[in-house]
Design an enzyme around this catalytic site. Structure first.
Site, PDB file in Angstrom:
ATOM      1  N   CYS A  27     -20.972  -9.370  40.683  1.00  0.00           N
ATOM      2  CA  CYS A  27     -20.209 -10.193  41.618  1.00  0.00           C
ATOM      3  C   CYS A  27     -21.140 -10.921  42.572  1.00  0.00           C
ATOM      4  CB  CYS A  27     -19.203  -9.332  42.376  1.00  0.00           C
ATOM      5  SG  CYS A  27     -19.902  -7.839  43.060  1.00  0.00           S
ATOM      6  N   GLU A  81     -11.622  -8.276  46.542  1.00  0.00           N
ATOM      7  CA  GLU A  81     -12.941  -8.843  46.324  1.00  0.00           C
ATOM      8  C   GLU A  81     -12.905  -9.538  44.976  1.00  0.00           C
ATOM      9  OE1 GLU A  81     -16.329  -6.153  46.002  1.00  0.00           O
ATOM     10  OE2 GLU A  81     -17.141  -7.947  45.047  1.00  0.00           O
TER      11      GLU A  81
HETATM   12  P1  NDP Z   1      -9.211  -8.470  36.002  1.00  0.00           P
HETATM   13  O1  NDP Z   1      -8.792  -9.181  37.213  1.00  0.00           O
HETATM   14  O2  NDP Z   1      -8.602  -8.814  34.719  1.00  0.00           O
HETATM   15  O3  NDP Z   1      -9.054  -6.926  36.195  1.00  0.00           O
HETATM   16  C1  NDP Z   1      -9.498  -6.264  37.345  1.00  0.00           C
HETATM   17  C2  NDP Z   1      -8.811  -4.930  37.464  1.00  0.00           C
HETATM   18  O4  NDP Z   1      -7.415  -5.150  37.704  1.00  0.00           O
HETATM   19  C3  NDP Z   1      -8.870  -4.087  36.207  1.00  0.00           C
HETATM   20  O5  NDP Z   1      -9.008  -2.739  36.582  1.00  0.00           O
HETATM   21  C4  NDP Z   1      -7.523  -4.333  35.575  1.00  0.00           C
HETATM   22  O6  NDP Z   1      -7.131  -3.285  34.724  1.00  0.00           O
HETATM   23  C5  NDP Z   1      -6.663  -4.366  36.809  1.00  0.00           C
HETATM   24  N1  NDP Z   1      -5.351  -4.932  36.622  1.00  0.00           N
HETATM   25  C6  NDP Z   1      -4.988  -5.990  35.865  1.00  0.00           C
HETATM   26  N2  NDP Z   1      -3.657  -6.183  35.957  1.00  0.00           N
HETATM   27  C7  NDP Z   1      -3.175  -5.231  36.778  1.00  0.00           C
HETATM   28  C8  NDP Z   1      -1.870  -4.871  37.254  1.00  0.00           C
HETATM   29  N3  NDP Z   1      -0.809  -5.576  36.919  1.00  0.00           N
HETATM   30  N4  NDP Z   1      -1.750  -3.822  38.079  1.00  0.00           N
HETATM   31  C9  NDP Z   1      -2.813  -3.108  38.450  1.00  0.00           C
HETATM   32  N5  NDP Z   1      -4.062  -3.377  38.009  1.00  0.00           N
HETATM   33  C10 NDP Z   1      -4.243  -4.427  37.194  1.00  0.00           C
HETATM   34  O7  NDP Z   1     -10.767  -8.639  35.988  1.00  0.00           O
HETATM   35  P2  NDP Z   1     -11.821  -8.162  34.915  1.00  0.00           P
HETATM   36  O8  NDP Z   1     -12.353  -6.844  35.337  1.00  0.00           O
HETATM   37  O9  NDP Z   1     -11.351  -8.272  33.514  1.00  0.00           O
HETATM   38  O10 NDP Z   1     -12.832  -9.316  35.169  1.00  0.00           O
HETATM   39  C11 NDP Z   1     -12.432 -10.622  34.865  1.00  0.00           C
HETATM   40  C12 NDP Z   1     -13.127 -11.607  35.760  1.00  0.00           C
HETATM   41  O11 NDP Z   1     -13.078 -11.207  37.117  1.00  0.00           O
HETATM   42  C13 NDP Z   1     -14.585 -11.759  35.478  1.00  0.00           C
HETATM   43  O12 NDP Z   1     -14.805 -12.523  34.355  1.00  0.00           O
HETATM   44  C14 NDP Z   1     -15.039 -12.357  36.777  1.00  0.00           C
HETATM   45  O13 NDP Z   1     -14.808 -13.731  36.798  1.00  0.00           O
HETATM   46  C15 NDP Z   1     -14.193 -11.692  37.803  1.00  0.00           C
HETATM   47  N6  NDP Z   1     -14.864 -10.576  38.453  1.00  0.00           N
HETATM   48  C16 NDP Z   1     -15.274 -10.713  39.730  1.00  0.00           C
HETATM   49  C17 NDP Z   1     -15.904  -9.693  40.356  1.00  0.00           C
HETATM   50  C18 NDP Z   1     -16.296  -9.796  41.760  1.00  0.00           C
HETATM   51  O14 NDP Z   1     -16.524  -8.793  42.379  1.00  0.00           O
HETATM   52  N7  NDP Z   1     -16.400 -10.955  42.331  1.00  0.00           N
HETATM   53  C19 NDP Z   1     -16.229  -8.443  39.686  1.00  0.00           C
HETATM   54  C20 NDP Z   1     -15.774  -8.403  38.338  1.00  0.00           C
HETATM   55  C21 NDP Z   1     -15.080  -9.405  37.782  1.00  0.00           C
HETATM   56  P3  NDP Z   1      -7.205  -3.451  33.111  1.00  0.00           P
HETATM   57  O15 NDP Z   1      -8.644  -3.621  32.803  1.00  0.00           O
HETATM   58  O16 NDP Z   1      -6.656  -2.178  32.621  1.00  0.00           O
HETATM   59  O17 NDP Z   1      -6.396  -4.639  32.799  1.00  0.00           O
END
Ligand code: NDP
Length: 688
Positions: free
Chosen positions: A302, A263
């Site tokens: 989201c 998502e």
């Molecule tokens: P990220 O994609 O950076 O992170 C999402 C999750 O993935 C976090 O738990 C992160 O952990 C984890 N993650 C990152 N790298 C890895 C890896 N290599 N292996 C396993 N897990 C990993 O998103 P953010 O939460 O920082 O949000 C950034 C952007 O995402 C927002 O600005 C927005 O644009 C979008 N977003 C969209 C949503 C939706 O539902 N449509 C909801 C929220 C965000 P860690 O934090 O430890 O890096």
């Protein structure tokens, strides 16, 4: 605002049966609204392979030893406990920048979602280990070879990788269906707000209700976690499209065809109908809802509205009304009672939002707000990640790119004017797949056109008008019984959706064999499987009743007098029962026929055991079909067989489903259905 953590808390991961910190001091995680160090986080040195293995070896078998209802009741008990201690979570939630109202969506919304799952599972699923899906399919003429789908829990771990914006809801909406399905979970919250998720997991484990290995959390970077997933594991991901795409293409995920649900970004639209001009109830509702969706959780939802589609004739009025409403947004510390909008999750996220606004501004003009400046009623505008709401207006939306592609994850949206309904649909579709869009109109014809146009590009479509203005949960709230997810840019995943969501964590297998073998596997009687005829099954309590217990009744003839009596007694004097010539003119009948409900009533008269006994009530029938007409002089008999026994965990009765087959003298089936009854677990009741 006082930070709840006087000294920053070193966060821990709960893996392989113990709370563990990674090596070293950990990285600082800042309070979103004050900039103070709130927690320290790190996972260096944690053995991710061991964590997954522990879930598979300990959590999985323990959960699968329980029935679906046992697991649902466990979640209910945990959910009620979390509600009792929710204030602790609210205090911690302020550090994420969320106001009390924002926290409510996350905390009580999350717990409520888990409780809804727990209750739906007990209502809609049998108290079993394996589920069946769909009817038994006849695969041979003689009925000796039949087929049915079964669902059994996957034997791996459900790894849930969550975004920062809903540290509680994001976890609970995913672990509830997984645990009910019988899969252990490993939660990986986003580091930025992991302190709140860690606290809730701690309190869930404190209840002592979860079997060892059923719930684990990796608090901090995931490191090589996804390198160790295997064919029976499931991964769900919420976050940015860029990270999601990378993880979905990971070696182990691809090599083992790991089920991966994503998502990601979503450019959700709100469409104002041409009928909903200024002065209409729908116009006011639209302004209220869009302003709310832009500013709730500071736009870090989201499902937030990013694109505002309005008829060109109403564009100026809409911009005026929406700007006036946004101007009332009091920005400040999240725990300040006067604050309407708190902070973004971090200063670097604010930088990201501002950069995205700059990108949008290349194809749209700012019509409200100050992208790079903010005035706050409380707190420090520089130390806290506060952001002014920003409204833009696209000059040429059909030919623009950024407003349909760039998701500024903050209080930011772009107004786009459209000519006619087709153009509105075309613009909504330019988001290339979204979680949700809303249509605001009181014109049913227009709503039909807009909804059917946009639905294939959306996981959810919300219709707003005066009829539901007071009761609607609004554009932005995903609800446990309904699907959450969306195609294309939104990730292509599907979550929740009631019991559909549980099945995501189970393997569907097509089972083929004799009725006897299918019955033995599913615990449900299948026509053609052996049956026992001894004591009338209505005289047996659940302690005595067995699948396949059967009664075959004596025959009863249907007479003209029966049909006449039934018709006048009930008032159902439909011509097919009363008028021979009219009945014969009907293509389905050769003459007057008995009422279907007369047949069902006579069937009950034939199969019941009339005396007081363990059968407590009849609560309905399922799948009732009248298959062959019954004429005067036909003789009916019933074969009633115990099909499924569903003891209620925690109650002194259970539901019993009976296969009811009504035939006539030449053995053709006249009616077929399931009779649903409540039956006492023991009879006579203890103490009598
Ligand atoms: P990220 O994609 O950076 O992170 C999402 C999750 O993935 C976090 O738990 C992160 O952990 C984890 N993650 C990152 N790298 C890895 C890896 N290599 N292996 C396993 N897990 C990993 O998103 P953010 O939460 O920082 O949000 C950034 C952007 O995402 C927002 O600005 C927005 O644009 C979008 N977003 C969209 C949503 C939706 O539902 N449509 C909801 C929220 C965000 P860690 O934090 O430890 O890096």
């Amino acid at each position: 605002m006082k930070d709840t953590a006087a000294t920053p808390r070193r966060l821990e991961s709960y893996v392989a049966g113990a709370w563990r910190t990674g090596h070293g001091e950990g990285q600082p995680v800042l309070n979103a609204a004050t900039g103070a160090v709130h927690a320290l986080i790190g996972t260096e040195g944690l053995d991710m392979a061991e964590a997954l293995d522990f879930g598979r070896r300990s959590g999985g078998p323990a959960l699968r030893a329980m029935t679906i209802h046992d697991r649902a009741l466990m979640l209910k008990a945990i959910g009620l406990k979390l509600l009792e201690i929710k204030e602790e979570f609210y205090l911690e939630s302020f550090a994420t920048g969320a106001t009390r109202k924002d926290g409510w969506i996350d905390i009580e919304g999350g717990i409520g979602t888990m409780l809804t799952f727990a209750s739906m599972a007990r209502r809609e699923f049998p108290n079993a280990h394996v589920l069946t899906e769909g009817p038994v399919e006849m695969l041979s003429r003689d009925g000796s070879f039949v087929g049915q789908h079964i669902l059994s829990p996957m034997q791996g771990v459900a790894v849930h990788i969550n975004a920062f914006n809903f540290p509680v809801w994001g976890m609970l909406e995913k672990i509830a269906p997984s645990l009910i399905a019988g899969m252990p979970v490993l939660v990986k919250p986003a580091s930025q707000t992991a302190y709140l998720t860690e606290l809730v997991v701690r309190r869930m484990l404190d209840t002592g209700l979860l079997p060892a290995g059923a719930l684990q959390i990796v608090t901090g970077p995931a490191r090589d976690l996804l390198e160790h997933v295997s064919e029976q594991d499931v991964v769900t991901f919420t976050g940015s499209a860029a990270t999601g795409r990378k993880l979905r293409a990971g070696r182990a995920v691809v090599e083992h065809s790991v089920r991966f649900t994503m998502e990601a970004d979503s450019l959700n639209a709100a469409i104002l109908g041409a009928d909903a001009g200024p002065g209409s109830e729908e116009f006011d509702l639209f302004v209220r809802d869009v302003a709310h969706e832009m500013t709730a959780k500071a736009g870090q939802k989201c499902t937030a509205v990013r694109r505002i589609l309005v008829p060109a004739a109403h564009e100026e009025a809409l911009i005026g009304a929406l700007s006036a409403r946004l101007a009332k947004t009091v920005i400040g510390l999240p725990d300040d009672a006067g604050t309407r909008m708190g902070a973004l999750v971090s200063l670097s996220d604010r930088e990201g939002v501002r950069a995205k606004i700059a990108e949008l501004a290349k194809e749209a003009e700012v019509v409200f707000g100050t992208p790079n400046e903010v005035s706050v009623a409380s707190g420090d505008a520089e130390a806290g990640a506060f952001q002014s709401p920003v409204l833009l207006r696209a000059q040429d939306p059909l030919n623009a790119r950024a407003p349909h592609e760039v998701e500024a994850f903050g209080p930011v949206a772009t107004v786009m004017a459209y000519g006619d309904a087709d153009e509105a649909v075309a613009l909504a579709r330019m988001g290339r797949g979204s979680l949700v869009s809303s249509v605001y109109s009181n014109d049913a014809g227009l709503v039909g056109k807009l909804v059917t146009g946009v639905a294939p590009f959306h996981g959810r479509v919300h219709i707003g008008n005066r009829g539901s203005a007071k009761s609607s949960t609004g554009h932005g709230s995903p609800l446990a019984p309904l699907v959450h997810g969306g195609p294309g840019r939104a990730g292509g995943g599907e979550e929740m959706g009631g019991m559909r969501g549980v099945k995501h964590f189970m393997q569907r297998s097509a089972l083929q064999g004799t009725p006897e073998m299918l019955s033995a596997v599913t615990g449900q009687w299948v026509p053609g499987a052996p049956a026992q005829v001894d004591v009338h099954p209505f005289r047996k309590s659940l302690a005595e009743l067995k699948i396949g217990d059967q009664v075959v009744t004596a025959a009863r003839e249907i007479t003209e007098a029966d049909v006449e009596h039934f018709a006048h007694f009930t008032g159902d004097t439909f011509y097919a029962h009363m008028d021979s010539a009219a009945a014969r003119a009907n293509p389905f009948f050769d003459d007057r026929v008995a009422h279907g409900y007369l047949i069902a009533s006579f069937a009950a008269g034939l199969f019941v055991w009339p005396d007081p006994g363990p059968v407590l009530a009849n609560y309905g029938v399922d799948n009732l079909r009248f298959l062959t007409p019954v004429y005067f002089g036909d003789s009916l008999k019933v074969r009633l067989t115990c099909k499924q026994i569903n003891p209620r965990a925690g109650g002194d009765y259970g539901e019993v489903r009976w296969d009811c087959c009504v035939t006539k003298q030449d053995d053709t089936v006249v009616a077929q259905y399931d009779v649903l009854t409540m039956v006492a677990k023991v009879w006579p009741p203890a103490g009598d």
